[in-house]
Design an enzyme around this catalytic site. Structure first.
Site, short mmCIF file in Angstrom:
data_model
loop_
_atom_site.label_atom_id
_atom_site.label_comp_id
_atom_site.label_asym_id
_atom_site.label_seq_id
_atom_site.Cartn_x
_atom_site.Cartn_y
_atom_site.Cartn_z
N HIS A 68 -7.37 -5.93 0.98
CA HIS A 68 -6.46 -5.29 1.25
C HIS A 68 -5.36 -5.43 2.30
O HIS A 68 -4.58 -5.18 2.85
CB HIS A 68 -6.79 -3.64 1.47
N ASP A 82 -10.06 -5.62 -3.61
CA ASP A 82 -9.39 -4.65 -2.62
C ASP A 82 -10.47 -3.41 -2.67
O ASP A 82 -10.63 -2.78 -3.50
CB ASP A 82 -8.06 -4.19 -3.03
N SER A 108 0.72 -1.36 0.10
CA SER A 108 -0.06 -0.13 -0.07
C SER A 108 0.84 1.28 -0.11
O SER A 108 1.75 1.44 -0.96
CB SER A 108 -0.83 -0.05 1.14
#
Lengths: 276, 276
Positions: B255, B222, B146
């Site tokens: 995620h 995600d 991320s």
């Protein structure tokens, strides 16, 4: 029953479910990993995992890395919380009694008796809930860590024919002979040490009618090894009565999930051999 | 330098070290996994891992399961905290700015400029500390998740010859084009969007002098995929300029670290191929 978390993991699904337990009289969470086979509806064996002091259902599912091996062997893994919880549930400030410290017994003493029935919860209610919700094939094994290793041993030993195999990481094997157990059993069961014996793996294995595959891993640098765990007590009684036991003493390993994650693959293989 | 945590894990040692950083002007923690080869003094390659928003050095080392693969390939894994921290370090209540949200830039704006120099910390100070403390062989790769995937990409792309390979899980690839990045870069660098370009992987790859092995995994479920990550922007520019890129879109994955742990083994294999 409500699914409150789900994440794809190693091709399967790591979920957390919440339900109202009639045994412990509160809402309980449990983690369940469903391998890809189970998501397709194929009936799979189940490994139950019991965690240690202070843990919830989250510790094992986030830290052990079990999903890789459960996916590989096609095994459902169920990991309940370690005690009843919530506003109406008795508690004390200490970490080793009350919420997070159910010790997998049915309490007979107040204020604990109305909620702290974790033995019945993990031995009876939880398997019934799991087997009526997910595609299971009736084959069960059980494992756990520390207080949860104690739980796994006593639940398997008291229910011959119910589990195919049992294993434990750094288990409390004789709670009546170590401080954690003496404190908890006194609070939950009272002073009568005879009542404690039904929750003592060393006592139970001496009387076991079944020869159950039994695997224990223990870190040699575990800070609790000599004072609170004492796996040699289980090893001695197993040798005396001829019960099988594999005891792996692991040089340098401590009591943490770094130890559990290093050997959970071997434990999953051990259980998969018995389950499939 | 002080070792504040150590656990044997997969035959190696998972440690946490604390040191005074002259770059970010505070104490910083980083995790380091030393495989058995490094414990014996053998010089090993290093994978740097940069974590995402809100993370400390703990998230990756407790949840990813990387140690199994690092042990297998003989790779040291270094995982720093995501920002300066502590009482003297500026912060705001939001999770996506300030402590836990360094975005791997050198801030030029107040109140951030005196501490928030995470680009220099991870690109220069941390490798110097690691390489003077542990038995390393000079081969480096870098990865992250991320915000940390963004960090890995920009650090590798801005330092040709320094890293053998780069990979990312669900990275922010063009911070100037998504809300997380716009907010952070405005605060740390001011309104001049030209200054943002040195921290934009899509801009940097277009000008790259080096063809670096580049692997990205992205979960298709995600929640941030379309609004805040947009890996297609990186895929498009790589195709346009002929930069290699493997982009794996993973059906059903979200995620979380359940996604990272499912594919960290493949990323470690990718890096090990480049490193050894």
């Amino acid at each position: 029953m409500e699914r409150i978390e789900h994440h794809v993991s190693f091709g399967g699904s790591q979920e957390v479910w919440k339900h109202n337990s009639t045994t412990v009289n509160c809402e309980m969470n449990f983690g369940v990993f469903l391998p890809e086979q189970a998501l397709r509806g194929q009936e799979c064996p189940v490994l139950y995992w019991l965690s240690g002091l202070t843990c919830t259902e989250q510790n094992f599912i986030t830290k052990s890395g079990v999903q890789r091996y459960a996916a590989q062997h096609g095994v459902i893994v169920v990991a309940p919380d370690t005690s009843p919880r919530g506003k109406g549930v008795p508690d004390v400030p200490e970490y080793d009694l009350g919420q997070g410290a159910g010790f997998y017994v049915n309490a007979t003493q107040q204020p604990w008796a109305s909620h702290f029935r974790m033995y019945d919860y993990v031995a009876h209610e939880l398997p019934a809930v799991v087997e009526s919700t997910f595609p299971t094939n009736g084959a069960r094994s059980i494992s756990g860590h520390s207080m949860g290793g104690h739980g796994a041993l006593i639940v398997a030993l008291r229910n011959p024919g119910r589990y195919r195999s049992v294993s434990a990481f750094a288990p409390i094997v004789a709670p009546g002979q170590v401080p954690w157990g003496e404190k908890a059993l006194t609070a939950y069961l009272g002073d009568d040490r005879q009542a404690w014996m039904q929750y003592d793996a060393v006592e139970l294995v001496a009387k076991a009618s079944e020869r159950l595959p039994l695997l224990v891993d223990q870190g040699q640098d575990d800070e609790f090894l000599d004072s609170r765990l004492r796996p040699e007590l289980l090893e001695d009684v197993c040798a005396k009565v001829g019960h099988p036991m594999i005891l792996n003493m692991r040089e340098g390993y401590d009591h943490s999930y770094y130890f559990v994650s290093s050997f959970i693959g071997e434990h999953m293989k051990f259980h998969a051999n018995a389950l499939t």
